[in-house]
Motif scaffolding. Structure first.
Motif, mmCIF file in Angstrom:
data_model
loop_
_atom_site.group_PDB
_atom_site.id
_atom_site.type_symbol
_atom_site.label_atom_id
_atom_site.label_comp_id
_atom_site.label_asym_id
_atom_site.label_seq_id
_atom_site.Cartn_x
_atom_site.Cartn_y
_atom_site.Cartn_z
ATOM 1 N N PRO A 90 47.419 41.231 45.521
ATOM 2 C CA PRO A 90 48.749 40.918 44.972
ATOM 3 C C PRO A 90 49.137 41.913 43.882
ATOM 4 O O PRO A 90 48.328 42.264 43.031
ATOM 5 C CB PRO A 90 48.571 39.505 44.420
ATOM 6 N N HIS A 91 50.376 42.347 43.913
ATOM 7 C CA HIS A 91 50.823 43.377 42.978
ATOM 8 C C HIS A 91 52.326 43.228 42.770
ATOM 9 O O HIS A 91 53.017 42.571 43.551
ATOM 10 C CB HIS A 91 50.509 44.769 43.528
ATOM 11 N N TYR A 92 52.814 43.888 41.741
ATOM 12 C CA TYR A 92 54.249 43.829 41.447
ATOM 13 C C TYR A 92 55.017 44.900 42.196
ATOM 14 O O TYR A 92 56.166 44.692 42.576
ATOM 15 C CB TYR A 92 54.486 43.942 39.933
ATOM 16 N N SER A 93 54.418 46.038 42.415
ATOM 17 C CA SER A 93 55.044 47.090 43.222
ATOM 18 C C SER A 93 54.001 48.158 43.515
ATOM 19 O O SER A 93 52.951 48.225 42.883
ATOM 20 C CB SER A 93 56.244 47.718 42.490
ATOM 21 N N ILE A 94 54.280 48.970 44.519
ATOM 22 C CA ILE A 94 53.441 50.114 44.878
ATOM 23 C C ILE A 94 54.300 51.366 44.836
ATOM 24 O O ILE A 94 55.354 51.394 45.490
ATOM 25 C CB ILE A 94 52.822 49.959 46.285
ATOM 26 N N PRO A 95 53.907 52.392 44.059
ATOM 27 C CA PRO A 95 52.711 52.418 43.214
ATOM 28 C C PRO A 95 52.805 51.411 42.083
ATOM 29 O O PRO A 95 53.897 50.925 41.756
ATOM 30 C CB PRO A 95 52.690 53.852 42.699
ATOM 31 N N LEU A 96 51.644 51.099 41.491
ATOM 32 C CA LEU A 96 51.641 50.168 40.368
ATOM 33 C C LEU A 96 52.599 50.687 39.296
ATOM 34 O O LEU A 96 52.616 51.875 38.998
ATOM 35 C CB LEU A 96 50.228 50.033 39.799
ATOM 36 N N PRO A 97 53.398 49.797 38.716
ATOM 37 C CA PRO A 97 54.484 50.273 37.848
ATOM 38 C C PRO A 97 54.035 50.935 36.550
ATOM 39 O O PRO A 97 54.738 51.800 36.039
ATOM 40 C CB PRO A 97 55.284 48.990 37.566
ATOM 41 N N PHE A 98 52.862 50.571 36.028
ATOM 42 C CA PHE A 98 52.495 51.060 34.703
ATOM 43 C C PHE A 98 51.119 51.709 34.716
ATOM 44 O O PHE A 98 50.184 51.189 35.345
ATOM 45 C CB PHE A 98 52.521 49.916 33.693
ATOM 46 N N ALA A 99 50.998 52.832 34.022
ATOM 47 C CA ALA A 99 49.723 53.555 33.934
ATOM 48 C C ALA A 99 49.535 54.062 32.502
ATOM 49 O O ALA A 99 50.471 54.574 31.889
ATOM 50 C CB ALA A 99 49.691 54.718 34.923
ATOM 51 N N TYR A 100 48.307 53.896 32.001
ATOM 52 C CA TYR A 100 47.956 54.371 30.668
ATOM 53 C C TYR A 100 46.888 55.451 30.778
ATOM 54 O O TYR A 100 46.011 55.405 31.657
ATOM 55 C CB TYR A 100 47.400 53.235 29.807
ATOM 56 N N GLU A 101 46.971 56.432 29.859
ATOM 57 C CA GLU A 101 45.893 57.395 29.652
ATOM 58 C C GLU A 101 45.461 57.247 28.194
ATOM 59 O O GLU A 101 46.293 57.272 27.290
ATOM 60 C CB GLU A 101 46.335 58.832 29.933
ATOM 61 N N TRP A 102 44.147 57.128 27.951
ATOM 62 C CA TRP A 102 43.665 56.738 26.628
ATOM 63 C C TRP A 102 42.456 57.580 26.227
ATOM 64 O O TRP A 102 41.568 57.841 27.052
ATOM 65 C CB TRP A 102 43.283 55.260 26.669
ATOM 66 N N PHE A 109 51.605 56.651 28.140
ATOM 67 C CA PHE A 109 52.079 55.578 29.006
ATOM 68 C C PHE A 109 53.115 56.124 29.979
ATOM 69 O O PHE A 109 53.999 56.904 29.595
ATOM 70 C CB PHE A 109 52.691 54.469 28.136
ATOM 71 N N THR A 110 52.986 55.732 31.259
ATOM 72 C CA THR A 110 53.954 56.122 32.285
ATOM 73 C C THR A 110 54.518 54.876 32.943
ATOM 74 O O THR A 110 53.773 54.023 33.427
ATOM 75 C CB THR A 110 53.288 57.008 33.365
ATOM 76 N N ASN A 111 55.838 54.780 32.962
ATOM 77 C CA ASN A 111 56.537 53.699 33.640
ATOM 78 C C ASN A 111 57.130 54.271 34.929
ATOM 79 O O ASN A 111 58.158 54.947 34.914
ATOM 80 C CB ASN A 111 57.638 53.129 32.739
ATOM 81 N N SER A 112 56.475 54.002 36.064
ATOM 82 C CA SER A 112 56.908 54.593 37.334
ATOM 83 C C SER A 112 58.185 53.973 37.866
ATOM 84 O O SER A 112 58.739 54.445 38.860
ATOM 85 C CB SER A 112 55.788 54.456 38.380
ATOM 86 N N LEU A 113 58.680 52.917 37.226
ATOM 87 C CA LEU A 113 59.925 52.295 37.665
ATOM 88 C C LEU A 113 61.148 53.051 37.162
ATOM 89 O O LEU A 113 62.255 52.808 37.656
ATOM 90 C CB LEU A 113 59.981 50.843 37.193
ATOM 91 N N ASN A 114 60.950 53.916 36.193
ATOM 92 C CA ASN A 114 62.068 54.724 35.712
ATOM 93 C C ASN A 114 62.514 55.703 36.787
ATOM 94 O O ASN A 114 61.692 56.179 37.584
ATOM 95 C CB ASN A 114 61.676 55.499 34.454
ATOM 96 N N PRO A 115 63.786 56.027 36.863
ATOM 97 C CA PRO A 115 64.255 56.981 37.878
ATOM 98 C C PRO A 115 63.526 58.322 37.804
ATOM 99 O O PRO A 115 63.288 58.954 38.823
ATOM 100 C CB PRO A 115 65.751 57.131 37.549
ATOM 101 N N HIS A 116 63.169 58.756 36.581
ATOM 102 C CA HIS A 116 62.423 60.003 36.400
ATOM 103 C C HIS A 116 61.223 59.712 35.510
ATOM 104 O O HIS A 116 61.225 60.025 34.306
ATOM 105 C CB HIS A 116 63.326 61.079 35.770
#
Length: 550
Positions: A90-102, A109-116
């Protein structure tokens, strides 16, 4: 403490401070709280350092690097993980909407739901509610691609086109999939994702495989995934997968398992499910996919009669029931008990005692019927099938070719013989039948049948019941041994290379009945030098050597 251990400690601290429950993969329980972070989660594209769940659905990933490591380019790796989710989770969207690099010092932080979408610096991890709110208020994708899971648990109200590209045999399953397109949506909500649409009045089915014209059945087996192991099923459940096939399969597998387990095992399971018997959770799993019971629940919930329940309402109830039935298996302790092997006491010292030994009369009767049928087949086809004609006229199979034996095997592929020319072990049934009827005439139980040419021995014995039934290879081996003994008695000697050739000739005859000069152009003879080398070694006596075991 190593740098890796220190980094793990720090990232766990930061995630916990942001409201995430941090778990190991082996102990993951996404029902423990609203937001869960799972360490070292396997994806199709590799091992993600952390995956983030909100409300039992995956929403993002975290890629961790040691302190001081530059994060330039790491977002490419994060994006690869975000797009590598296994089907069914189960997921909210593909690709996963949020990714962190730490790194401990820097968090991006990357929000893949943004147009760019682009990676940007943030102070620390977002709280789960912030991510969920961001997902709900961000541009929604226009195309959703799924396999199987479109049947239940999927609610994409703006959906206006269903494309079927493979057959579906279950009628109810097909109806559930069509129900995805019938979801209603108000005009304002539709325009928020499809600005040029006024309202949703219909949906379109694109049938690429003639699905709508094919017959379908109305039921499914309880174990809908019989080839999938219990461990794999439980692993899917632990990841939050919710599907009626999963519930039904899990119920069937636990039902079989419970019947073979000790009282102690049952008590251990009951402790993990609030003292209820194992049969209760099995019944809950099966009830969750029972269409009649779900229809009654839907009628009660929506205040309608059972006949008035819509597909949408029925799907909603089924999804709720399946989710509830699978919930106890989020508990890692319960999963561990279900997969725990039962200890078995093996007595290596007490000698077994044979109580009785006898042959099943019914089995012998079946064997007699099969032998009679085989002999009748041989008699009826002695003038029609070349191999049988040759064996009738020439008891020693002179002139019989392997191709003729294979043709006979193909003719015997019918019931009740079921012989397969490519599988010599299919002769075993016939061989054992002769052994049951005439045990004094059968030298082995058929386990030495290694080649389809052993069919020759069966036919010979059917023609002449007084002759012994032995695999062709054993007969060839004995004749070869006798021939060598005769040669040595008369003063004949062979070099190591000649013996290599003779053994290869013997093995070829055992698997093909005969050998011809053309066979020397193929393995293994071509590796020895072919026909030319054979004549150099044996001269004019080559033909005699070739017939040594015929």
């Amino acid at each position: 403490m190593t740098p890796e251990q220190l980094a793990r400690l720090n990232i766990d601290r930061d995630l916990s401070a942001a409201g995430w429950i941090v778990q190991n993969l082996s102990d993951m329980n996404i029902s423990e709280g609203r937001s869960v972070a799972v360490r070292e989660f396997p994806l199709k594209t590799g091992l993600a350092d952390y995956t983030l769940y909100v409300n039992e659905k995956m929403i993002g990933i975290v890629e961790a690097k040691p302190e001081g490591h530059t994060l330039t380019g790491v977002e490419i790796q994060s994006a690869k993980y975000a797009d590598g989710l296994e089907p069914g989770i189960p997921h909210y969207s593909i690709p996963l909407p949020f990714a962190y690099e730490w790194t401990g010092l820097v968090t991006r932080f990357t929000n893949s739901l943004n147009p760019h979408p682009r990676s940007r610096d943030v102070f620390t991890f977002h709280r789960p509610d912030e991510l969920l709110q961001s997902f709900r208020n961000t541009y929604n994708p226009r195309i959703a691609v799924t396999v199987d899971m479109i049947a239940t648990g999927t609610d994409v109200k703006p959906l206006k086109c269903l494309i079927f590209m493979r057959n579906i045999k279950s009628w109810s399953y097909f109806e559930q999939m069509k129900g995805r397109g019938s979801r209603g949506i108000d005009s304002d909500s539709l325009k928020s994702v499809t600005p040029d649409a006024a309202c949703k009045t219909r949906f379109v089915i694109v049938d690429a495989v003639g699905l709508c014209k094919q017959d379908k059945n109305h039921s499914k087996p309880l174990d809908r995934q019989p080839t999938v192991s219990l461990e794999r099923v439980l692993k899917e459940v632990s990841k939050g997968v919710v599907h009626p096939d999963l519930a039904s399969t899990l119920g069937a597998k636990i039902s079989r398992l419970a019947g073979n387990r000790s009282e102690g095992w049952h008590k251990d399971v009951e402790k993990q499910i609030d003292g209820r018997p194992v049969s209760h959770v099995i019944s809950t799993l099966f009830d969750s996919v029972d269409a009649d019971k779900n229809r009654e629940l839907a009628a009660s919930k929506f205040s309608v009669t059972p006949d008035q329940v819509t597909d949408t309402q029925l799907d909603e109830i089924e999804a709720e029931q399946v989710r509830t039935a699978l919930l106890p298996f989020h508990n890692p302790q319960l999963r561990e008990i279900l997969l725990r092997p039962e200890h078995q006491v093996i007595d290596k010292f007490t000698r077994d005692q044979l109580l009785t030994s006898s042959f099943d009369p019914e089995a012998k009767k079946r064997a007699e019927t099969l032998v009679t049928s085989f002999r009748q087949f041989i008699e009826d086809n002695k003038d029609e099938i070349e191999a049988i004609s040759i064996l009738y006229s020439r008891p020693y199979a002179a002139g019989l070719r392997c191709s003729q034996i294979k043709d006979l095997a193909r003719r015997l592929s019918i019931k009740p013989f079921h012989v397969d020319e490519s599988q010599p072990q299919t002769l075993l049934k016939l061989w054992q039948a002769f052994g049951a009827v005439h045990p004094d005439k059968v030298d082995t139980n058929g386990k030495h049948c290694k080649h389809i040419v052993d069919l020759v021995a069966l036919v010979r014995h059917a023609i002449d019941p007084d002759s012994p039934l032995r695999p062709v290879g054993m007969t060839v081996e004995e004749r070869f041994t006798e021939w060598l003994s005769d040669q040595q008695s008369s003063g004949g000697e062979f070099t190591d290379e000649q013996m290599q050739w003779l053994v290869a000739i013997k093995d070829h005859i055992a698997s093909s009945v005969m050998i011809e000069q053309d066979d020397f152009e193929y393995a293994p003879f071509n590796q020895f030098g072919g026909i030319g080398r054979a004549y150099e070694l044996f001269g004019t006596s080559l033909k005699a050597e070739m017939s040594l075991a015929s």
